[in-house]
Design a protein around this motif. Structure first.
Motif, PDB file in Angstrom:
ATOM      1  N   ALA A 173      18.104 -17.475 -19.020  1.00 32.45           N
ATOM      2  CA  ALA A 173      17.899 -16.063 -18.666  1.00 32.45           C
ATOM      3  C   ALA A 173      18.833 -15.681 -17.521  1.00 32.45           C
ATOM      4  CB  ALA A 173      16.444 -15.825 -18.286  1.00 32.45           C
ATOM      5  N   ALA A 174      20.101 -15.973 -17.675  1.00 32.53           N
ATOM      6  CA  ALA A 174      21.064 -15.723 -16.602  1.00 32.53           C
ATOM      7  C   ALA A 174      21.111 -14.250 -16.215  1.00 32.53           C
ATOM      8  CB  ALA A 174      22.458 -16.196 -17.028  1.00 32.53           C
ATOM      9  N   GLU A 175      21.065 -13.380 -17.196  1.00 27.84           N
ATOM     10  CA  GLU A 175      21.181 -11.951 -16.912  1.00 27.84           C
ATOM     11  C   GLU A 175      20.019 -11.455 -16.057  1.00 27.84           C
ATOM     12  OE1 GLU A 175      22.941 -12.883 -20.998  1.00 27.84           O
ATOM     13  OE2 GLU A 175      21.078 -13.333 -19.915  1.00 27.84           O
ATOM     14  N   ASP A 176      18.800 -11.881 -16.389  1.00 28.98           N
ATOM     15  CA  ASP A 176      17.642 -11.465 -15.593  1.00 28.98           C
ATOM     16  C   ASP A 176      17.662 -12.106 -14.207  1.00 28.98           C
ATOM     17  OD1 ASP A 176      16.469  -9.619 -17.269  1.00 28.98           O
ATOM     18  OD2 ASP A 176      15.056 -11.034 -18.169  1.00 28.98           O
ATOM     19  N   CYS A 177      18.153 -13.324 -14.101  1.00 22.55           N
ATOM     20  CA  CYS A 177      18.270 -13.957 -12.782  1.00 22.55           C
ATOM     21  C   CYS A 177      19.197 -13.145 -11.883  1.00 22.55           C
ATOM     22  CB  CYS A 177      18.783 -15.387 -12.920  1.00 22.55           C
ATOM     23  SG  CYS A 177      17.602 -16.552 -13.630  1.00 22.55           S
ATOM     24  N   VAL A 178      20.334 -12.748 -12.434  1.00 21.34           N
ATOM     25  CA  VAL A 178      21.292 -11.956 -11.663  1.00 21.34           C
ATOM     26  C   VAL A 178      20.686 -10.603 -11.289  1.00 21.34           C
ATOM     27  CG1 VAL A 178      23.533 -10.795 -11.743  1.00 21.34           C
ATOM     28  CG2 VAL A 178      23.293 -13.126 -12.638  1.00 21.34           C
ATOM     29  N   ALA A 179      20.024  -9.954 -12.248  1.00 18.61           N
ATOM     30  CA  ALA A 179      19.421  -8.651 -11.975  1.00 18.61           C
ATOM     31  C   ALA A 179      18.326  -8.757 -10.914  1.00 18.61           C
ATOM     32  CB  ALA A 179      18.868  -8.052 -13.264  1.00 18.61           C
ATOM     33  N   ALA A 180      17.506  -9.802 -10.996  1.00 16.34           N
ATOM     34  CA  ALA A 180      16.445  -9.992 -10.006  1.00 16.34           C
ATOM     35  C   ALA A 180      17.042 -10.202  -8.623  1.00 16.34           C
ATOM     36  CB  ALA A 180      15.563 -11.178 -10.406  1.00 16.34           C
ATOM     37  N   GLY A 220      17.814  -7.079  -6.944  1.00 16.17           N
ATOM     38  CA  GLY A 220      16.698  -6.228  -6.564  1.00 16.17           C
ATOM     39  C   GLY A 220      15.948  -5.566  -7.697  1.00 16.17           C
ATOM     40  N   ASP A 221      16.197  -5.966  -8.934  1.00 17.81           N
ATOM     41  CA  ASP A 221      15.529  -5.385 -10.089  1.00 17.81           C
ATOM     42  C   ASP A 221      14.144  -6.032 -10.238  1.00 17.81           C
ATOM     43  OD1 ASP A 221      14.607  -4.734 -12.663  1.00 17.81           O
ATOM     44  OD2 ASP A 221      16.630  -4.668 -13.499  1.00 17.81           O
ATOM     45  N   ALA A 222      13.106  -5.282  -9.873  1.00 16.46           N
ATOM     46  CA  ALA A 222      11.747  -5.824  -9.906  1.00 16.46           C
ATOM     47  C   ALA A 222      11.303  -6.165 -11.319  1.00 16.46           C
ATOM     48  CB  ALA A 222      10.773  -4.823  -9.285  1.00 16.46           C
ATOM     49  N   ALA A 223      11.704  -5.371 -12.288  1.00 15.55           N
ATOM     50  CA  ALA A 223      11.321  -5.646 -13.671  1.00 15.55           C
ATOM     51  C   ALA A 223      11.929  -6.962 -14.149  1.00 15.55           C
ATOM     52  CB  ALA A 223      11.757  -4.492 -14.575  1.00 15.55           C
ATOM     53  N   ALA A 224      13.161  -7.222 -13.749  1.00 17.05           N
ATOM     54  CA  ALA A 224      13.799  -8.484 -14.123  1.00 17.05           C
ATOM     55  C   ALA A 224      13.070  -9.664 -13.481  1.00 17.05           C
ATOM     56  CB  ALA A 224      15.268  -8.475 -13.708  1.00 17.05           C
ATOM     57  N   GLN A 225      12.667  -9.519 -12.219  1.00 19.60           N
ATOM     58  CA  GLN A 225      11.909 -10.589 -11.569  1.00 19.60           C
ATOM     59  C   GLN A 225      10.624 -10.886 -12.332  1.00 19.60           C
ATOM     60  OE1 GLN A 225      12.247 -12.648  -8.165  1.00 19.60           O
ATOM     61  NE2 GLN A 225      11.205 -13.544  -9.922  1.00 19.60           N
ATOM     62  N   SER A 272      13.827 -21.848  -6.738  1.00 19.62           N
ATOM     63  CA  SER A 272      12.697 -21.392  -7.544  1.00 19.62           C
ATOM     64  C   SER A 272      12.948 -19.975  -8.027  1.00 19.62           C
ATOM     65  CB  SER A 272      11.405 -21.428  -6.721  1.00 19.62           C
ATOM     66  OG  SER A 272      10.353 -20.789  -7.411  1.00 19.62           O
ATOM     67  N   SER A 273      12.835 -19.769  -9.340  1.00 22.73           N
ATOM     68  CA  SER A 273      13.069 -18.423  -9.872  1.00 22.73           C
ATOM     69  C   SER A 273      11.962 -17.447  -9.482  1.00 22.73           C
ATOM     70  CB  SER A 273      13.220 -18.474 -11.396  1.00 22.73           C
ATOM     71  OG  SER A 273      12.148 -19.156 -12.005  1.00 22.73           O
ATOM     72  N   ALA A 274      10.872 -17.944  -8.901  1.00 22.59           N
ATOM     73  CA  ALA A 274       9.812 -17.051  -8.424  1.00 22.59           C
ATOM     74  C   ALA A 274      10.212 -16.320  -7.150  1.00 22.59           C
ATOM     75  CB  ALA A 274       8.530 -17.852  -8.184  1.00 22.59           C
ATOM     76  N   LEU A 275      11.263 -16.784  -6.481  1.00 27.89           N
ATOM     77  CA  LEU A 275      11.653 -16.204  -5.189  1.00 27.89           C
ATOM     78  C   LEU A 275      13.016 -15.532  -5.225  1.00 27.89           C
ATOM     79  CD1 LEU A 275      10.523 -19.026  -2.716  1.00 27.89           C
ATOM     80  CD2 LEU A 275       9.370 -16.865  -3.208  1.00 27.89           C
ATOM     81  N   VAL A 276      13.539 -15.246  -6.393  1.00 28.17           N
ATOM     82  CA  VAL A 276      14.915 -14.728  -6.477  1.00 28.17           C
ATOM     83  C   VAL A 276      15.042 -13.381  -5.782  1.00 28.17           C
ATOM     84  CG1 VAL A 276      16.825 -14.148  -7.995  1.00 28.17           C
ATOM     85  CG2 VAL A 276      15.215 -15.917  -8.668  1.00 28.17           C
ATOM     86  N   SER A 277      14.195 -12.433  -6.127  1.00 25.90           N
ATOM     87  CA  SER A 277      14.293 -11.103  -5.521  1.00 25.90           C
ATOM     88  C   SER A 277      14.072 -11.161  -4.021  1.00 25.90           C
ATOM     89  CB  SER A 277      13.278 -10.149  -6.163  1.00 25.90           C
ATOM     90  OG  SER A 277      13.637  -9.853  -7.494  1.00 25.90           O
ATOM     91  N   ALA A 278      13.091 -11.943  -3.596  1.00 22.67           N
ATOM     92  CA  ALA A 278      12.812 -12.070  -2.170  1.00 22.67           C
ATOM     93  C   ALA A 278      14.003 -12.661  -1.437  1.00 22.67           C
ATOM     94  CB  ALA A 278      11.572 -12.933  -1.958  1.00 22.67           C
ATOM     95  N   ALA A 279      14.623 -13.673  -2.015  1.00 22.39           N
ATOM     96  CA  ALA A 279      15.766 -14.306  -1.372  1.00 22.39           C
ATOM     97  C   ALA A 279      16.929 -13.324  -1.225  1.00 22.39           C
ATOM     98  CB  ALA A 279      16.198 -15.530  -2.171  1.00 22.39           C
TER      99      ALA A 279
END
Length: 257
Positions: free
Chosen positions: A207-214, A217-222, A184-191
């Motif tokens: 949105a591969a770039e934002d997935c990687v950034a999230a 730890g990039d909160a804005a990307a998440q 789930s992309s909603a949990l990327v940063s948490a994971a």
């Protein structure tokens, strides 16, 4: 974690869409080209013929052809093949066929009427010929459930959990030493923060770039992932296919939905 349990990859993988021609046939070359550009955008692995790839609407021959083409197009990153089945026999056969054309691992949901999960996964592991087998927990969408209390007894290297259940993620990471991948992309940063092995994401198609950034730890990307996350779930697979088409000019044709 033992040497044998070191994850095949860490970070973001894409749960690849399957692209179809307007006549409904699988466009193997276009799908492989799409995977190639996502690898160039930073994804660390590619899942072929998973639930995002409309696996239920693909023949075994089509699934194997897709795995082969993506493997050839995406040198340097692991290619994981979706390889489920209504019982152990077809799951093992598809696993063996996928490995034969270059799959580095397989992702296998349990059947909806699984019986003894250990026996089921032992047969799949045998067919995988030494490649890692990942269990897949997304009950109601891809087979049946992988209960937390059963997971430690299974001969699998890891688990993808696409439920988006944060409490279950915490329990997986605290109670089991296998590789955990969120779906789930909603949990990327948490994971990423909590030490999961990675994420296998449908939204990475667009949105591969934002997935990687999230993940890093990039909160804005998440937060930027919220829009595509919601849109991709709208009328699956059509919402996601429209997003991918808007960015990359690909076909919106689908077999499901």
């Amino acid at each position: 974690m033992t040497l044998e349990q070191v994850p095949l990859w860490r970070g973001v993988a894409v749960a690849l869409v399957t692209l179809f021609a307007e006549d409904g046939s699988v466009d193997v070359r276009a799908t492989a080209r799409h995977a190639e550009r996502l690898v160039a955008s930073g994804v660390r692995a590619v899942l072929v013929a998973g639930s995002t790839g409309e696996a239920d609407a693909l023949s075994d021959g089509e699934r194997v052809a897709l795995v082969s083409a993506v493997r050839q197009a995406c040198a340097g990153v692991p290619v994981i093949a979706g390889a489920g089945g209504a019982w152990a026999g077809p799951a093992a056969e598809l696993t063996a066929a996928s490995v034969a054309v270059g799959a580095d691992a397989v992702l296998v949901p349990p059947p909806r009427r699984a019986g003894d999960l250990r026996v089921f996964y032992e047969r799949v592991v045998s067919a995988a010929d030494g490649r890692p087998v990942l269990a897949y927990h997304f009950p109601g969408v891809a087979g049946g459930a992988v209960p937390l209390e059963v997971l430690p007894s299974l001969p699998v290297a890891g688990l993808k959990d696409s439920t988006g259940d944060a409490e279950r993620l915490l329990r997986l990471l605290s109670e089991w030493d296998g590789a955990v991948y969120v779906g789930s992309s909603a949990l990327v940063s948490a994971a990423g923060l909590l030490g999961a092995a990675g994420a296998i994401l449908a939204v990475a198609n667009v949105a591969a770039e934002d997935c990687v950034a999230a993940w890093e730890g990039d909160a804005a990307a998440q937060l930027r992932l919220v829009g595509p996350h919601v849109a991709a779930k709208s009328g699956f697979p059509h919402g996601l296919k429209r997003l991918v088409a808007q960015r990359y000019g690909t076909s919106v044709a689908a077999r499901m939905g």
